[in-house]
Write an enzyme that holds these catalytic residues in place. Structure first.
Site, PDB file in Angstrom:
ATOM      1  N   HIS A 211     -69.386  72.696  -6.693  1.00  0.00           N
ATOM      2  CA  HIS A 211     -69.961  72.630  -8.037  1.00  0.00           C
ATOM      3  C   HIS A 211     -71.358  73.228  -8.053  1.00  0.00           C
ATOM      4  O   HIS A 211     -71.686  74.047  -8.920  1.00  0.00           O
ATOM      5  CB  HIS A 211     -70.029  71.186  -8.526  1.00  0.00           C
ATOM      6  CG  HIS A 211     -70.880  71.016  -9.757  1.00  0.00           C
ATOM      7  ND1 HIS A 211     -70.408  71.232 -11.024  1.00  0.00           N
ATOM      8  CD2 HIS A 211     -72.193  70.698  -9.902  1.00  0.00           C
ATOM      9  CE1 HIS A 211     -71.384  71.059 -11.901  1.00  0.00           C
ATOM     10  NE2 HIS A 211     -72.484  70.721 -11.236  1.00  0.00           N
TER      11      HIS A 211
ATOM     12  N   HIS B 276     -73.849  76.666 -10.314  1.00  0.00           N
ATOM     13  CA  HIS B 276     -75.256  76.808 -10.688  1.00  0.00           C
ATOM     14  C   HIS B 276     -75.954  78.058 -10.156  1.00  0.00           C
ATOM     15  O   HIS B 276     -76.756  78.678 -10.858  1.00  0.00           O
ATOM     16  CB  HIS B 276     -76.059  75.594 -10.197  1.00  0.00           C
ATOM     17  CG  HIS B 276     -75.878  74.358 -11.009  1.00  0.00           C
ATOM     18  ND1 HIS B 276     -76.396  74.214 -12.281  1.00  0.00           N
ATOM     19  CD2 HIS B 276     -75.244  73.186 -10.734  1.00  0.00           C
ATOM     20  CE1 HIS B 276     -76.090  73.019 -12.756  1.00  0.00           C
ATOM     21  NE2 HIS B 276     -75.385  72.374 -11.833  1.00  0.00           N
TER      22      HIS B 276
ATOM     23  N   SER C 112     -67.279  75.597 -13.071  1.00  0.00           N
ATOM     24  CA  SER C 112     -66.662  75.086 -11.852  1.00  0.00           C
ATOM     25  C   SER C 112     -65.438  74.220 -12.133  1.00  0.00           C
ATOM     26  O   SER C 112     -64.873  73.620 -11.220  1.00  0.00           O
ATOM     27  CB  SER C 112     -67.684  74.285 -11.026  1.00  0.00           C
ATOM     28  OG  SER C 112     -68.183  73.180 -11.769  1.00  0.00           O
TER      29      SER C 112
ATOM     30  N   GLU D 253     -75.509  72.528 -17.703  1.00  0.00           N
ATOM     31  CA  GLU D 253     -74.208  72.052 -17.235  1.00  0.00           C
ATOM     32  C   GLU D 253     -73.048  72.468 -18.139  1.00  0.00           C
ATOM     33  O   GLU D 253     -71.997  72.867 -17.642  1.00  0.00           O
ATOM     34  CB  GLU D 253     -74.216  70.523 -17.095  1.00  0.00           C
ATOM     35  CG  GLU D 253     -75.016  70.004 -15.924  1.00  0.00           C
ATOM     36  CD  GLU D 253     -74.362  70.254 -14.566  1.00  0.00           C
ATOM     37  OE1 GLU D 253     -73.245  70.833 -14.527  1.00  0.00           O
ATOM     38  OE2 GLU D 253     -74.969  69.888 -13.561  1.00  0.00           O
TER      39      GLU D 253
END
Length: 284
Positions: free
Chosen positions: A136, A141, A201, A182
């Site tokens: 993730h 990110h 993700s 996010e």
């Protein structure tokens, strides 16, 4: 133990990471040699599945930067990524054992250091893991930290987070992180795309957030965003949409102190709220 473990939200599940390895700033060395072949296999499967879903759903900046993570055959060494990332935007990634408290998190971001959990999910968690893992954090990110404007936004968020922490407004600012970094969506000339790591993700939410006619999408408004609670165990009930990363950077330039006061006076909104001032974003 230098630091205390951190739990996710109201979860009673004990933290998975080894916090005994962490220093006072919650960072630790990436113990790359500890990864098993099964761990690398899980990484490869996740990377292959998610990469195949990106065309037409992920934003261009993410797709273009993804190769900067390196060959997808094994979990990357953080030091290798940092060589490329530092040259691109002056950022570096640092290993952490898992979730970390608010203030150390903000301090790392404010100093252009992005915390990446260094353990990977188990095979039975392939489709969903409760806590952020290395897949993730790295896949979701890090690619956009190669974009100069987005990278500057993340640093500015960290700087604002330190002030919010001192003002007791951390929860309000966390909603901005959740709904942008996010779970953010962006409008490109060729259509709506995802840029949030939680979407990028996730196999299911990537397609749902961008293409589902039932998903609620509205233009990002800071006050509306900070009033809105969010879900941690299901697809988001609301997605906030930006026009470009410069918009994010510019929105976070002013002093948020009066904004926090306004948000508190208006009260919270449920995740699935719809209010008259919303600017809906339609598909097509």
């Amino acid at each position: 133990m230098a630091v205390e473990p951190v739990v996710y939200g109201a979860s009673e599940r004990p933290p998975r990471g080894d916090y005994a390895r962490a220093g006072d700033d919650y960072t630790c060395a990436q113990d790359w040699s500890a990864y098993t072949e099964a761990d690398h296999h899980t990484w490869r499967r996740l990377f292959e599945r998610q990469s195949a879903l990106l065309p037409g759903l992920a934003c261009d900046a993410f797709v273009q930067a993804l190769p900067s993570l390196g060959a997808p055959g094994q979990i990357p060494r953080f030091e290798d990524i940092n060589t490329r990332l530092w040259a691109a935007t002056g950022w570096e990634i640092v290993a952490v054992p898992g979730l970390i408290p608010e203030r150390p998190f903000f301090e790392l971001l404010a100093n252009r250091r992005f915390p990446v959990t260094d353990w990977i999910r188990q095979p039975e968690e392939f489709d969903y893991v409760v806590e952020p893992d290395v897949f993730h954090d790295l896949f979701g990110h890090v690619p956009l930290l190669f974009d100069p404007v987005f990278a500057d936004y993340v640093q500015r968020y960290g700087q604002g987070g330190l002030k919010a922490h001192d003002l007791g407004a951390g929860e309000l600012l966390s909603r901005l992180y959740w709904y942008t970094i996010e779970f953010g969506l962006i409008r490109q000339p060729d259509g709506l795309r995802a840029y949030g790591a939680g979407i990028l993700s996730s196999a299911g939410e990537l397609r749902h957030s961008v293409t589902s006619p039932t998903a609620r999408r509205i233009a990002l408004d800071l006050q509306r965003c900070m009033r809105t609670r969010y879900k941690i165990d299901d697809y988001q009930a609301t997605y906030f949409v930006i026009d470009d990363f410069q918009q994010l950077f510019d929105l976070t330039a002013p002093d948020f102190t009066p904004l926090y006061a306004a948000v508190r006076s208006l009260g919270e909104l449920p995740a699935d709220a719809s209010i008259a001032s919303d600017s809906p974003i339609t598909l097509g």
